[in-house]
Design an enzyme around this catalytic site. Structure first.
Site, PDB file in Angstrom:
ATOM      1  N   ASN A 144      12.130 -95.733  22.136  1.00 11.07           N
ATOM      2  CA  ASN A 144      12.491 -94.704  23.115  1.00 11.07           C
ATOM      3  C   ASN A 144      12.504 -93.343  22.432  1.00 11.07           C
ATOM      4  O   ASN A 144      12.181 -93.229  21.245  1.00 11.07           O
ATOM      5  CB  ASN A 144      13.850 -95.026  23.755  1.00 11.07           C
ATOM      6  CG  ASN A 144      14.944 -95.192  22.722  1.00 11.07           C
ATOM      7  OD1 ASN A 144      15.269 -94.276  21.980  1.00 11.07           O
ATOM      8  ND2 ASN A 144      15.520 -96.399  22.664  1.00 11.07           N
ATOM      9  N   ASP A 204      17.142-102.242  25.853  1.00 10.47           N
ATOM     10  CA  ASP A 204      17.709-103.279  26.718  1.00 10.47           C
ATOM     11  C   ASP A 204      16.837-104.528  26.736  1.00 10.47           C
ATOM     12  O   ASP A 204      17.315-105.621  27.047  1.00 10.47           O
ATOM     13  CB  ASP A 204      17.845-102.748  28.154  1.00 10.47           C
ATOM     14  CG  ASP A 204      18.853-101.619  28.247  1.00 10.47           C
ATOM     15  OD1 ASP A 204      19.879-101.673  27.535  1.00 10.47           O
ATOM     16  OD2 ASP A 204      18.610-100.666  29.015  1.00 10.47           O
ATOM     17  N   LYS A 258      -2.006-108.507  13.824  1.00 15.12           N
ATOM     18  CA  LYS A 258      -2.334-107.548  14.869  1.00 15.12           C
ATOM     19  C   LYS A 258      -3.109-108.223  15.987  1.00 15.12           C
ATOM     20  O   LYS A 258      -4.100-108.926  15.747  1.00 15.12           O
ATOM     21  CB  LYS A 258      -3.172-106.401  14.283  1.00 15.12           C
ATOM     22  CG  LYS A 258      -3.611-105.380  15.314  1.00 15.12           C
ATOM     23  CD  LYS A 258      -4.483-104.316  14.690  1.00 15.12           C
ATOM     24  CE  LYS A 258      -5.011-103.359  15.759  1.00 15.12           C
ATOM     25  NZ  LYS A 258      -5.912-102.341  15.190  1.00 15.12           N
ATOM     26  N   PHE A 272      28.145 -94.053  25.491  1.00 15.88           N
ATOM     27  CA  PHE A 272      27.337 -92.951  26.016  1.00 15.88           C
ATOM     28  C   PHE A 272      26.614 -93.408  27.279  1.00 15.88           C
ATOM     29  O   PHE A 272      26.220 -94.580  27.390  1.00 15.88           O
ATOM     30  CB  PHE A 272      26.305 -92.497  24.982  1.00 15.88           C
ATOM     31  CG  PHE A 272      26.815 -91.453  24.036  1.00 15.88           C
ATOM     32  CD1 PHE A 272      26.280 -90.176  24.037  1.00 15.88           C
ATOM     33  CD2 PHE A 272      27.844 -91.746  23.156  1.00 15.88           C
ATOM     34  CE1 PHE A 272      26.746 -89.203  23.162  1.00 15.88           C
ATOM     35  CE2 PHE A 272      28.321 -90.785  22.281  1.00 15.88           C
ATOM     36  CZ  PHE A 272      27.780 -89.512  22.281  1.00 15.88           C
ATOM     37  N   LYS A 305      30.195 -97.668  33.895  1.00 13.70           N
ATOM     38  CA  LYS A 305      30.032 -98.175  32.529  1.00 13.70           C
ATOM     39  C   LYS A 305      31.357 -98.149  31.777  1.00 13.70           C
ATOM     40  O   LYS A 305      31.672 -99.062  31.004  1.00 13.70           O
ATOM     41  CB  LYS A 305      28.987 -97.324  31.808  1.00 13.70           C
ATOM     42  CG  LYS A 305      28.479 -97.895  30.494  1.00 13.70           C
ATOM     43  CD  LYS A 305      27.303 -97.069  29.984  1.00 13.70           C
ATOM     44  CE  LYS A 305      26.692 -97.680  28.741  1.00 13.70           C
ATOM     45  NZ  LYS A 305      25.522 -96.910  28.261  1.00 13.70           N
ATOM     46  N   LYS A 364      32.508-102.018  30.722  1.00 10.16           N
ATOM     47  CA  LYS A 364      32.351-102.350  29.300  1.00 10.16           C
ATOM     48  C   LYS A 364      33.628-102.125  28.501  1.00 10.16           C
ATOM     49  O   LYS A 364      33.628-102.152  27.280  1.00 10.16           O
ATOM     50  CB  LYS A 364      31.180-101.569  28.711  1.00 10.16           C
ATOM     51  CG  LYS A 364      29.891-101.870  29.483  1.00 10.16           C
ATOM     52  CD  LYS A 364      28.639-101.537  28.745  1.00 10.16           C
ATOM     53  CE  LYS A 364      27.420-101.958  29.584  1.00 10.16           C
ATOM     54  NZ  LYS A 364      26.150-101.723  28.899  1.00 10.16           N
TER      55      LYS A 364
END
Length: 404
Positions: free
Chosen positions: A211, A280, A290, A324, A338, A342
């Site tokens: 990301n 995730d 490869k 976060f 959240k 959590k």
């Protein structure tokens, strides 16, 4: 908090210099030792005598004036300072400092000091918005200067907009907060674990999913926690960032790697701040070699990774847990969900689509929400300043819990 502190007020040539006279008076009344430096242009707006009378100190305005032959004036005053505030900071001074130019008493002293430096810009709104000026501001923030954003309002030139220098009372509060934060070491004796950066989920020896996280926010939080006296362990995904001095770093690559590291250090932690952008999902199947290009499309089946935050939220005992929420819509709603699902004590939320708040940039726009319902919203801040706000909010939450 400024009582007994050595403050240099550096005044450059703008009409807002008249506010600086009021600021000197307020600093002196608060018990600070104030020495004023002036550029030649500043003396066109306010005389040195004004500042001398208010500070009861000589005014420094000439690099080559050396009243004491045993000392070099600009080095001596640079070493004397606990903090330097440039107010007003004109476009000209910002440009000089951003490019390392030292051609007068003000700029030579600033280059020579090791003290923290605050800049309070003041200029016409069009000048302030000029790309070259904003580029200089960005450079200065990256170089560690603390830039106090100009305010919106009526300007002496007749325009209305951003460019007013912050008011003397606000500048005094900023310096008070600086010394308050610097002197307390409120996390002394605390073990703080921080995760930062992205993860990389391997497909084959060449390819992986990742990301846009740069790790800058997490690294800044690690630095801010260290500055408050904490013993910091930074669990970092792949980044190119330099680890701050005095911080233990654990390098990880995949979500599984990060999970194992967090579990190892979690048990003995007092505070865990999970700012990393952990994948995730990961490829269900990976290849030792490869994978060659083939005709047609290629579908990669993905499977869930372990939810690190949820897992440690279920396992925590006395640890304070901070998460976060980097969202693109319904930011506060998702952050609250959240926070509760959590079992967090505090969550830091931001809108990744908002200008000045996305990945990889030097700034962020954050909101903190604590378990006891306390919410704070912040304007655009450098990630270093945002990190300090996060640490301060964690400390404030801890104090509220102790007194509840």
């Amino acid at each position: 908090m400024v009582e007994g502190k050595n403050v240099i007020l550096a005044v450059s040539g703008g009409i807002a210099a008249f506010k600086s006279a009021a600021l000197v008076s307020k600093l002196v009344q608060a018990g600070a030792n104030v020495k004023v430096m002036m550029t030649e242009s500043a003396k066109e707006f306010v005389t040195p005598l004004t500042f001398q009378a208010l500070s009861s100190q000589p005014v420094y305005d000439n690099t080559f004036h050396e009243p004491d032959p045993t000392k070099i004036a600009h080095i001596d005053i640079a070493d004397w300072a606990d903090v330097i505030l440039v107010a007003p900071a004109t476009a000209n001074v910002l440009a000089k400092l951003a490019n390392g130019i030292a051609d007068d008493m003000l700029t030579t002293t600033i280059l020579a000091t090791t003290a923290p430096i605050y800049l309070a810009p003041a200029m016409n709104v069009n000048m302030y918005n000029r790309r070259s000026v904003q580029r200089n501001v960005k450079t200065l923030k990256e170089d560690g200067y603390k830039v106090i954003d100009g305010e919106e309002g009526y300007l002496a030139c007749g325009w209305t907009g951003k460019g007013r220098m912050a008011e003397p009372d606000d500048l005094l509060q900023i310096l008070q907060k600086h010394f308050s934060s610097q002197s307390r070491n409120l996390l002394a004796g605390k073990k703080v674990v921080i995760t930062a950066g992205p993860t990389q989920e391997r497909i084959d020896p060449v390819r992986y999913f990742t990301n846009h996280s740069s790790g800058k926010m997490g690294y800044a939080i690690a630095q801010a926690a260290k500055e408050q006296g904490a013993e910091v362990v930074l669990i970092s995904g792949p980044t190119t960032l330099q680890v701050p001095d005095g911080i233990e770093v654990v390098h990880t690559i995949s979500a599984q790697d990060m999970y194992e590291a967090v579990i190892k250090y979690f048990v003995h932690a007092d505070i865990v701040i999970k700012s990393a952008a952990v994948a995730d999902y990961r490829p269900k199947d990976t290849f030792l070699h490869k994978r060659k290009k083939q005709p047609g499309t290629w579908s990669v089946e993905m499977e869930r990774t372990i939810d690190i935050l949820k897992t440690i939220g279920e396992q925590k005992t006395t640890q304070l847990l901070v998460g976060f929420a980097a969202e693109s819509e319904n930011v506060e709603e998702y952050a609250l969900s959240k926070l509760h699902s959590k079992n967090l004590d505090l969550i830091v939320a931001n809108n990744i689509l908002q200008e000045g708040a996305g990945f990889k940039g030097e700034t962020n726009i954050i909101m903190t929400i604590a378990k006891d319902g306390r919410k704070k919203e912040y304007p655009v801040l450098s990630k270093i300043e945002a990190a300090k706000c996060i640490i301060e909010d964690i400390i404030s939450y801890t104090k509220r819990q102790e007194h509840s």
